[in-house]
Each structure stands twice: as structure tokens, then as C-alpha cells.
Design a protein around this motif. Sequence first.
Motif, PDB file in Angstrom:
ATOM      1  N   PRO A 143       0.818  -1.214   0.000  1.00 14.91           N
ATOM      2  CA  PRO A 143       0.000   0.000   0.000  1.00 14.91           C
ATOM      3  C   PRO A 143       0.853   1.267   0.000  1.00 14.91           C
ATOM      4  O   PRO A 143       0.409   2.309  -0.467  1.00 14.91           O
ATOM      5  CB  PRO A 143      -0.818  -0.123   1.297  1.00 14.91           C
ATOM      6  N   ILE A 144       2.081   1.170   0.512  1.00 15.81           N
ATOM      7  CA  ILE A 144       2.967   2.335   0.513  1.00 15.81           C
ATOM      8  C   ILE A 144       3.409   2.636  -0.917  1.00 15.81           C
ATOM      9  O   ILE A 144       3.419   3.790  -1.357  1.00 15.81           O
ATOM     10  CB  ILE A 144       4.170   2.092   1.439  1.00 15.81           C
ATOM     11  N   ALA A 145       3.774   1.585  -1.666  1.00 16.04           N
ATOM     12  CA  ALA A 145       4.116   1.784  -3.074  1.00 16.04           C
ATOM     13  C   ALA A 145       2.912   2.298  -3.849  1.00 16.04           C
ATOM     14  O   ALA A 145       3.042   3.155  -4.734  1.00 16.04           O
ATOM     15  CB  ALA A 145       4.609   0.462  -3.673  1.00 16.04           C
ATOM     16  N   TYR A 146       1.728   1.797  -3.512  1.00 12.63           N
ATOM     17  CA  TYR A 146       0.518   2.245  -4.201  1.00 12.63           C
ATOM     18  C   TYR A 146       0.269   3.726  -3.945  1.00 12.63           C
ATOM     19  O   TYR A 146      -0.013   4.493  -4.875  1.00 12.63           O
ATOM     20  CB  TYR A 146      -0.676   1.413  -3.728  1.00 12.63           C
ATOM     21  N   TYR A 147       0.416   4.155  -2.699  1.00 11.16           N
ATOM     22  CA  TYR A 147       0.233   5.569  -2.374  1.00 11.16           C
ATOM     23  C   TYR A 147       1.210   6.427  -3.162  1.00 11.16           C
ATOM     24  O   TYR A 147       0.860   7.492  -3.674  1.00 11.16           O
ATOM     25  CB  TYR A 147       0.416   5.777  -0.870  1.00 11.16           C
ATOM     26  N   GLN A 148       2.442   5.965  -3.254  1.00 11.16           N
ATOM     27  CA  GLN A 148       3.457   6.738  -3.968  1.00 11.16           C
ATOM     28  C   GLN A 148       3.111   6.887  -5.440  1.00 11.16           C
ATOM     29  O   GLN A 148       3.255   7.946  -6.032  1.00 11.16           O
ATOM     30  CB  GLN A 148       4.819   6.062  -3.802  1.00 11.16           C
ATOM     31  N   GLN A 149       2.634   5.792  -6.064  1.00 14.90           N
ATOM     32  CA  GLN A 149       2.325   5.848  -7.496  1.00 14.90           C
ATOM     33  C   GLN A 149       1.077   6.678  -7.769  1.00 14.90           C
ATOM     34  O   GLN A 149       1.058   7.461  -8.725  1.00 14.90           O
ATOM     35  CB  GLN A 149       2.174   4.426  -8.043  1.00 14.90           C
ATOM     36  N   VAL A 150       0.040   6.551  -6.954  1.00 16.99           N
ATOM     37  CA  VAL A 150      -1.163   7.355  -7.207  1.00 16.99           C
ATOM     38  C   VAL A 150      -0.887   8.831  -6.936  1.00 16.99           C
ATOM     39  O   VAL A 150      -1.583   9.709  -7.464  1.00 16.99           O
ATOM     40  CB  VAL A 150      -2.373   6.867  -6.371  1.00 16.99           C
ATOM     41  N   GLY A 151       0.164   9.107  -6.148  1.00 11.76           N
ATOM     42  CA  GLY A 151       0.523  10.495  -5.877  1.00 11.76           C
ATOM     43  C   GLY A 151       1.024  11.259  -7.074  1.00 11.76           C
ATOM     44  O   GLY A 151       1.214  12.483  -7.004  1.00 11.76           O
ATOM     45  N   ARG A 152       1.264  10.581  -8.195  1.00 12.77           N
ATOM     46  CA  ARG A 152       1.620  11.282  -9.434  1.00 12.77           C
ATOM     47  C   ARG A 152       0.471  12.189  -9.892  1.00 12.77           C
ATOM     48  O   ARG A 152       0.690  13.172 -10.588  1.00 12.77           O
ATOM     49  CB  ARG A 152       1.919  10.273 -10.561  1.00 12.77           C
ATOM     50  N   ALA A 153      -0.772  11.831  -9.542  1.00 17.48           N
ATOM     51  CA  ALA A 153      -1.942  12.545 -10.063  1.00 17.48           C
ATOM     52  C   ALA A 153      -2.357  13.687  -9.140  1.00 17.48           C
ATOM     53  O   ALA A 153      -2.101  13.679  -7.936  1.00 17.48           O
ATOM     54  CB  ALA A 153      -3.116  11.577 -10.236  1.00 17.48           C
ATOM     55  N   GLY A 154      -3.024  14.679  -9.742  1.00 23.08           N
ATOM     56  CA  GLY A 154      -3.718  15.697  -8.983  1.00 23.08           C
ATOM     57  C   GLY A 154      -2.866  16.685  -8.232  1.00 23.08           C
ATOM     58  O   GLY A 154      -3.326  17.311  -7.270  1.00 23.08           O
ATOM     59  N   ARG A 155      -1.617  16.903  -8.645  1.00 23.96           N
ATOM     60  CA  ARG A 155      -0.770  17.842  -7.913  1.00 23.96           C
ATOM     61  C   ARG A 155      -1.197  19.285  -8.129  1.00 23.96           C
ATOM     62  O   ARG A 155      -1.108  20.115  -7.230  1.00 23.96           O
ATOM     63  CB  ARG A 155       0.680  17.683  -8.349  1.00 23.96           C
ATOM     64  N   GLY A 156      -1.614  19.591  -9.366  1.00 24.16           N
ATOM     65  CA  GLY A 156      -1.924  20.979  -9.688  1.00 24.16           C
ATOM     66  C   GLY A 156      -3.340  21.165 -10.196  1.00 24.16           C
ATOM     67  O   GLY A 156      -3.640  22.183 -10.822  1.00 24.16           O
ATOM     68  N   VAL A 157      -4.216  20.185  -9.940  1.00 20.78           N
ATOM     69  CA  VAL A 157      -5.619  20.305 -10.339  1.00 20.78           C
ATOM     70  C   VAL A 157      -6.489  19.994  -9.130  1.00 20.78           C
ATOM     71  O   VAL A 157      -6.047  19.346  -8.172  1.00 20.78           O
ATOM     72  CB  VAL A 157      -5.965  19.347 -11.509  1.00 20.78           C
ATOM     73  N   GLU A 158      -7.730  20.450  -9.173  1.00 23.07           N
ATOM     74  CA  GLU A 158      -8.598  20.274  -8.015  1.00 23.07           C
ATOM     75  C   GLU A 158      -9.102  18.849  -7.874  1.00 23.07           C
ATOM     76  O   GLU A 158      -9.436  18.413  -6.771  1.00 23.07           O
ATOM     77  CB  GLU A 158      -9.788  21.233  -8.117  1.00 23.07           C
ATOM     78  N   HIS A 159      -9.179  18.116  -9.009  1.00 22.86           N
ATOM     79  CA  HIS A 159      -9.765  16.771  -8.924  1.00 22.86           C
ATOM     80  C   HIS A 159      -9.037  15.825  -9.862  1.00 22.86           C
ATOM     81  O   HIS A 159      -8.759  16.164 -11.015  1.00 22.86           O
ATOM     82  CB  HIS A 159     -11.253  16.811  -9.298  1.00 22.86           C
ATOM     83  N   ALA A 160      -8.694  14.637  -9.366  1.00 23.14           N
ATOM     84  CA  ALA A 160      -8.089  13.593 -10.186  1.00 23.14           C
ATOM     85  C   ALA A 160      -8.668  12.256  -9.762  1.00 23.14           C
ATOM     86  O   ALA A 160      -8.963  12.031  -8.578  1.00 23.14           O
ATOM     87  CB  ALA A 160      -6.567  13.592 -10.026  1.00 23.14           C
ATOM     88  N   GLU A 161      -8.837  11.372 -10.732  1.00 25.65           N
ATOM     89  CA  GLU A 161      -9.414  10.055 -10.469  1.00 25.65           C
ATOM     90  C   GLU A 161      -8.304   9.016 -10.289  1.00 25.65           C
ATOM     91  O   GLU A 161      -7.334   8.980 -11.058  1.00 25.65           O
ATOM     92  CB  GLU A 161     -10.328   9.621 -11.626  1.00 25.65           C
TER      93      GLU A 161
END
Length: 726
Positions: A334-352
Motif C-alpha cells: 500500500p505504501i508503493a501504491y500511495y506513492q504511485q497514485v501520488g503522481r496525479a492531482g498535484r496541480g488540479v482540483e480533482h483527479a481520479e
Amino acid sequence: MTNADRADLRASADSVLARLVGDTTGTARLREDQWRAIEALVADKRRALVVQRTGWGKSAVYFVATSLLRQRGAGPTVIISPLLALMRNQVEAAARAGIRARTINSSNAEEWGTVQDEIAAGEVDVLLVSPERLNNPDFRDQVLPRLAAATGLLVVDEAHCISDWGHDFRPDYRRLRTMLAELPAGVPVLATTATANARVTADVAEQLGTGAGTDALVLRGPLDRESLSLHVLRLPDAAHRLAWLADHLRELPGSGIIYTLTVAAAEEVTAYLRQCGHTVAPYTGRTENADRQQAEDDLLANRVKALVATSALGMGFDKPDLGFVVHLGSPSSPIAYYQQVGRAGRGVEHAEVLLLPGTEDEAIWRYFASVAFPPEELVRRTLDVLGNSDRPLSLPALEPLVELRRTRLETMLKVLDVDGAVRRVKGGWTATGAPWVYDAERYAWVARQREAEQQSMRDYAGATGCRMEFLRRQLDDEEAAPCGRCDNCAGPRFETKVTGAALDAARGELGRPGVEVAPRTMWPTGLASVGVGLKGRIPEGERSFAGRALGRLSDIGWGNRLRPLLTERVPPVDAGPVPDDVADAVVRVLADWAKGPGGWASGAPDAPPRPAGVVTMASRGRPRLVASLGGRIAEVGRMPLLGTVTYAPGAEGTRPSRTNSAQRVRALHETLTVPAELADAVASAGGPVLLVDDLADSGWTLAVAARLLRRAGAQGVFPLVLAVQG
């Protein structure tokens, strides 16, 4: 430093931040913890560990600190950075702040001399170095001491890689302990990561204190990502998951990343989505550097809807407006999963963020777990071989003498190097003679943690509570609370329905049989050292043609069907006769092969002769499976079943090494044999033969058997197997 001096420093820091982020209004301000870290580094010359969520602005800390330190006459900043994609992003970000950054990594060896000259001339503010460089003998002995003496700030990016408790441990990072201990007094050090639980944080902080005399400052923030909406979609099989992607990819916001667990799956998914009209590109460990950079550029410019990637696109890829991350298969942590999903939504209000788990996930987890740190007897054997050698041994020279595949051997040696038991020098590796203890308890503990992480991913996929809270608790975030955005908090946002057309196309793609099996063309190095007189290129008259397999064990199509038949069990259990659907698919592979480019029925002027008979391989674990497959092929192709390549008497129960090419070839060379009746049959067959086996993992069984058959008089050998490993 007085309070007034610190206030002036804060104003200067905010000014550098404005340049870094392109703010022309003068309103950019550092977060409070960003400023605390910068103050500790610049004003107090401390060591600090920053654990903050992806997109929080960790790189701003070291770039602002670099600018301030350089203004005060400090030497260049050295950043240890793990991935080329991350380096490229950092060089571009530094330039925005007027910071001159250069890199030393595997892709720019021709520039190293120039970069070192620029550093000596004071023309470089930031040097980004890959961790692997730290143990290159020339770099370690000549460049690193000068850097350590001159650096103004040392930055360890993705610092969880230091800790073997971490999900992405890299032995090369452990060499930083030596560098930290040798830094001159007063040189600040910054370590950053977004993916460290309390145990990893404590381990990294303890190592940061090496040689400093004081504890490291730890700044750990909440790990919620307010822009991310997490979902899990359970679909019946791989075809439904691919069909869902084809039907819904255009609905996902912006552009994004589709993660797969294996290279084979990434290639399958890319081919299918392109066939369905989607603009996607692959990004894996097999992708050439130039193609990787092009793929990154295309995603950054939104010229593709998605990159279909393995974990090769992991840490550091920075696209602030990335709109989605989809995982086709669950990572094991789950730690690796959190890291990979963290690529999304850095500069936008919503990411899926969507997870589409698969039945094959756990088999893939088991495979990667099988390449953990070797057992003690193999480590001791390696140390004995090095200790008894009067010269350094390179990996190719050492590999034939120990029961380890080269990549696993190299990783083990790096760990032993950090522990002081071996040393990498020009020409290879040597034993130091220093006492070394096999920390079985620690390795077993790490293995248990991996198993616990896998169970946590199962729990995540089946969770009924908040998914973001679940991930934050896995990272020991004390402020974890329900997010209100995930499918369990706010209700599902996506249906699981797929169209019939997409499902049919997915089934067609995944059900398409046939993978080329490239022949071995070179014998492994070092065979003479284990008593085998083979070396160099395999003569044309002793090698096989390119072969075919029904599928790869790691793919999500035929791999799912073949794994239950071919997965190793101890003791081996015969799978029985070949199932009808598998046999029929192999026949289709054979027909396509014959008519395709280079096939014997292609009509090409240089087409090889048609196979004149079928030969099977003796199988220790699945004799009925292989024998029945050979019989079906002979019957359908109206060819004689000529016989079986067997094992010498007494060798039937032995199992050759599956981890080391030279040892495997030695064992096969000593035990495989072509019985006299088979030799007579292939010599009189009047053409090539089909060599039928169940699984090609290393390819050496096919290579040695082909050599024996060619030397017995076969005019050619076409390997045909059910599956290839990998």
C-alpha cells in the motif's frame, strides 16, 4: 543568527520561491514546514528529514536552500536522485530559479568529464547523481571524496530507498552512510520522501545522524491528497478490465498513467488500447532511454491520453495536471501504491484514481518475492570464492562459480559491500576478509513485513471504510480521517458495465496465441571454469531457429490460463495430459508460424524446410503434459513422433540451477542425452524437427537440446513450448 537576520533570510527564500514557480506577482510564500527545513539547513547547518505528501513541494526546499547557500559562498549542492525521469524534471525546475544543474548518470557517460570540469570551475550549482554512481570504483575513489569535501548541501531524494524496511530499498543508497560520516562538519543534509511509515522514518533519521553528533530534524506532515478520489473496481477477468479501459478511458479527466505489474502486461494493454483508437504509449524497463524521454514529453504535452507503465515510471515524474492514475493489477504494497497514485492531482482540483485488481496479482507478487536476499549458504559460497581468488572477479567471472543469477548476485554484492565484507574495485569484486554475520532474523523480519504489506493490499481492495484514510494509516499518519471523496465515502462514480464490442475485442487480443522465442546465440561466459568446453557464439549449425510459445506466464491473457498448469510446486505435480483448449491454441500458433514471415509455409525464397518430425523434451515434473502435447502436434501435423530427449541414467531426480546460466548449462551439458534410436530417427527424418517442451525460462534447455539434435543429424530445430517465463 539574529531574529532580524532570519527575517531577511525568509524574505530572500520567498523571493527564490517566486522565481522557481514563475510567480510575477510577488505573492508566493513558502509553507511553514518548508521554511523550517530551509532555516535548519541554511541558518543552522543541520540535517533534516522531510516526510510530506507527493506534490507538497519538497524540491522547492532544496532548490531554495541551494540558492541561499550559494549566495553565501557555499559549494554546489549534490542531489542523490534515483530515476532519470526525476533528474530531467529537476534540471528543468532548477533552471526556472536561475540554478545551474548538471547530472552524472548512466545515460550521459560521455559528459562526465565536462561536468567535473564545470564543477571545478564553479559553474555548477547542483549536481544530480544516480545512487549507482556511488559504488563505481573511479567515482567512489576519485570524484566522491572531492565532492564530499566541496559540497555545500547534500540532498537524498526518495530517502525511503535507504531503508531496507522500505518498499523500494536499493543497496546503493546504503553507501550514503559512508558519505554522511565523511562530510566536513557544518555541511547541511536534507532527506526527502513521500512514502515512509514510522519505522522507515526512524531508520532514515537514525542514518542521517551518522557522523553529525546531533539528531536530525524530522518534519512530517499529514498525507491526505485533497484532489484524489480513490476507487476500486472489481471486474470478472482480464478481458473485462481491458474492455472497461477501452470504454471509459476517454471519460477520465485530462491525461494520465495506466500502471501494470509486468512488462508483458504493459505491452498487451498498449497494443489493445491502440487497436481501440486510444493514443497511448508504453513505458517499461525495456523501453529505450530515447523512447522513454519521448513518452514523458508526449504525456507532459498531452499528446497522449496515457502512458501504460510499469514501476519504471515511479518516483519523481512531475506533471502537475495529471488527471488520473489507473492500476491494472494491485501493487504488493500500500505504501508503493500511495506513492504511485501520488503522481496525479498535484496541480488540479480533482483527479481520479482507480484500482482494477486481477486474479494474477498474487502470482506476480510471489515471483518478485522469490528474488529476495539469498540464503546464507549461497552468500558464504560467494564470499569463499572471492576470498580464494588471487584477483578481483567480475560478475561474468563470478556468476558461473555460484548459484545466483547475475542481477540477484549484483544486488547481494552491493549489500555485502555496504556491510564491509566485499569491495568493488577495478576489474570486479574482492573479499575484504572482514567478519560478517548473516542477519537471518532481520531478513526474516523484512520478509514478514512484505507479507503483511500484501495482506494490506488485499484489505485495501476489499475495504468498506475510507480508502484514503486506510492508506494514510498504513503510512502511520496520525491525522488520518475519512476523506469524503472515495467510492466508500461518497459512493461509486464508475459503473462496471462494458460494451459487447469492447469485450469481444479484449478477448480477441488476450486470446491471440503466439509469442516468439528468441534462440540463444552465445554461450554464457565462464563455462571453462566449471569444466565445460563451450564458449563464444553458438555455431549456426548447432543452434535452433526462433521458436514459438503459446504465451507468457506474466501476461494477463494466456498467462492466466497457463500459470495453473506450469507453476512450480514442490514436489512437482504432473498436470496431466494437455487440455483440449490449450492444445487447440498451440495448433493455431503452429499454423500462424508456418504461414508467417520466415515460416516454412510462407512461400519466401529463403523459407526453411517443413518440419519432418516431432521430438519431445523429458520432463521431471510434467511428463504427461509434454508427451501428450507432442503427440497431439504430431497427429494434427501428420508428422512422426520421433522420440524424446532424455536425461542420463541417475540424473532424472536432479534439478539444474534456475538462477545461474553457466551452472544451468553445465548441468544440462552433463545430463541431457539423445538416445541412439532418437539420433537415428532425426538423422533419417530428412528435415528439421519440432522440439516440444512445456516452459522456456532461461532458454538454455532448448539451446542445449538443439545442439545435441543438430549434432545427431537434425537439419534444423524449431522450439515449440507452452509458455515463456517473464
